[in-house]
Design a protein around this motif. Structure first.
Motif, PDB file in Angstrom:
ATOM      1  N   THR A  47      -8.749   4.665  22.862  1.00 11.65           N
ATOM      2  CA  THR A  47      -9.263   4.978  21.527  1.00 11.65           C
ATOM      3  C   THR A  47      -8.349   5.923  20.750  1.00 11.65           C
ATOM      4  OG1 THR A  47     -10.575   6.759  22.526  1.00 11.65           O
ATOM      5  CG2 THR A  47     -11.677   4.631  22.186  1.00 11.65           C
ATOM      6  N   SER A  49      -5.244   7.149  18.485  1.00 11.28           N
ATOM      7  CA  SER A  49      -4.694   6.476  17.319  1.00 11.28           C
ATOM      8  C   SER A  49      -3.390   5.764  17.668  1.00 11.28           C
ATOM      9  CB  SER A  49      -4.446   7.476  16.191  1.00 11.28           C
ATOM     10  OG  SER A  49      -3.357   8.321  16.515  1.00 11.28           O
ATOM     11  N   ASN A 149      -6.860  -8.157  25.507  1.00  4.83           N
ATOM     12  CA  ASN A 149      -6.889  -6.709  25.309  1.00  4.83           C
ATOM     13  C   ASN A 149      -5.517  -6.099  25.550  1.00  4.83           C
ATOM     14  OD1 ASN A 149      -9.997  -6.266  25.112  1.00  4.83           O
ATOM     15  ND2 ASN A 149      -9.720  -7.503  26.955  1.00  4.83           N
TER      16      ASN A 149
END
Length: 324
Positions: A47, A49, A149
């Protein structure tokens, strides 16, 4: 020869909740790694950035990202792999394939791809190796390598790659506990990819939990500039002296055992992925997992399809002696 450091590692700003860095007893193929030269490879969450992730990769040459792939996807891959491999009876009786627990007898008889040549095993003499080679050709291995993913994270790290290619040749490497001489030796990936500039991206994916004692990868801190200098020097030496690739690799390993820099140790969980630069120096420790768990991981490599890349890696599956 033991890996030694001329200076102690400074205290890490990140501490492991269970292990103390100074108490770790890790070994390479050439001996004990002094705890004074160990530091943690501090992870980032998926998660984080894009800027944080790219900055970590670009400044350090390696980024360990937690939770890239769903844990259940990774464990399903682990279960399929060891169901396939247990045709040779590698697993401890009464345990499940997803656990991947070695039965404990004669570990050198169970050396897989990437490890077997160091102990003299061949596909003809070692059924575990033969099965390990065949595992690369299975649909479930290809499906895992193409996980969406993982591909999405590659896109976050390399947004400038509008068209990327995943090399077909991956290496599913399983390290049996307490198998001497089968840890990954010190190297950087560009040694095997020099048919193109050092612009590829490696994703090292642990297929199952891999704690600090279980033979995971170690990274030599801030070593991209070191490998760049080494590569340039050995390229000149190879030209001047006519060294073959095998002789270059041998010379590299003799001359590079850390040079006083720290080794970064990770605590890897199913779902984590470590991305590293092709000039990032790394190795693995000997698997001393206290519960006899086999360390399974895969090396996946990506490149920009619109720029030069080593196309040899796209021609087929791993085969021993393929020169790559």
């Amino acid at each position: 020869m033991a890996l030694v450091s001329t200076q102690p590692a400074p205290l890490s700003p990140w501490d492991h909740p269970i292990y103390k860095i100074g108490d770790l007893k890790l070994e390479s193929n050439v001996g004990e790694i002094s705890s004074s030269m160990l530091r943690w490879l501090v992870p980032l969450p998926a998660t984080a950035s894009d800027d944080e992730i790219r900055r970590e990769y670009e400044t350090k040459g390696v980024v360990h990202i937690k939770g890239v792939i769903p844990r259940e996807t990774v464990l399903a891959m682990r279960a399929k792999y060891f169901e396939f491999m247990d045709a040779c009876g590698v697993l401890k009786e009464g345990t499940s394939p997803v656990e991947g627990i070695f039965h404990g007898n004669n570990p050198r008889a169970y050396t897989g791809p990437g490890n077997a040549s160091g102990v003299g095993n061949t596909p003809e003499s070692c059924e575990y190796l033969r099965l390990g080679i065949e595992a690369h050709k299975q649909q479930w291995a290809d499906d895992f390598a193409n996980d969406e993913n993982l591909a999405r994270m590659v896109g976050r790290i390399k947004p400038e790659w509008k068209n990327r290619v995943l090399f077909k040749r991956q290496l599913l490497r399983s390290n049996i506990p307490n198998s001497e001489g089968t840890a990954t030796q010190v190297h950087y990936d560009q040694i095997f990819l020099r048919a193109a500039p050092p612009t590829s991206l490696t994703a090292w994916v642990p297929i199952g939990d891999c704690g600090p004692l279980s033979g995971g990868l170690l990274y030599l801190e801030d070593s991209v500039p070191v490998a760049t200098e080494i590569e340039e020097g050995f390229t000149k030496m190879s030209t001047d002296k006519g060294l073959s690739d095998a002789e270059r690799m041998s010379a590299f390993n003799v001359n590079n055992e850390g040079g006083g820099r720290n080794w970064l140790v990770g605590d890897y969980e199913a779902g984590d992925v470590v991305f590293h630069h092709p000039l990032m120096i790394h190795a693995s420790s000997v698997n001393r997992d206290p519960n006899g768990v086999i360390r399974l991981a895969t090396d996946l490599r990506f490149a920009n399809a619109d720029a030069p890349y080593d196309e040899r890696w796209c021609r087929g599956f791993f085969v021993p002696g393929d020169g790559l």
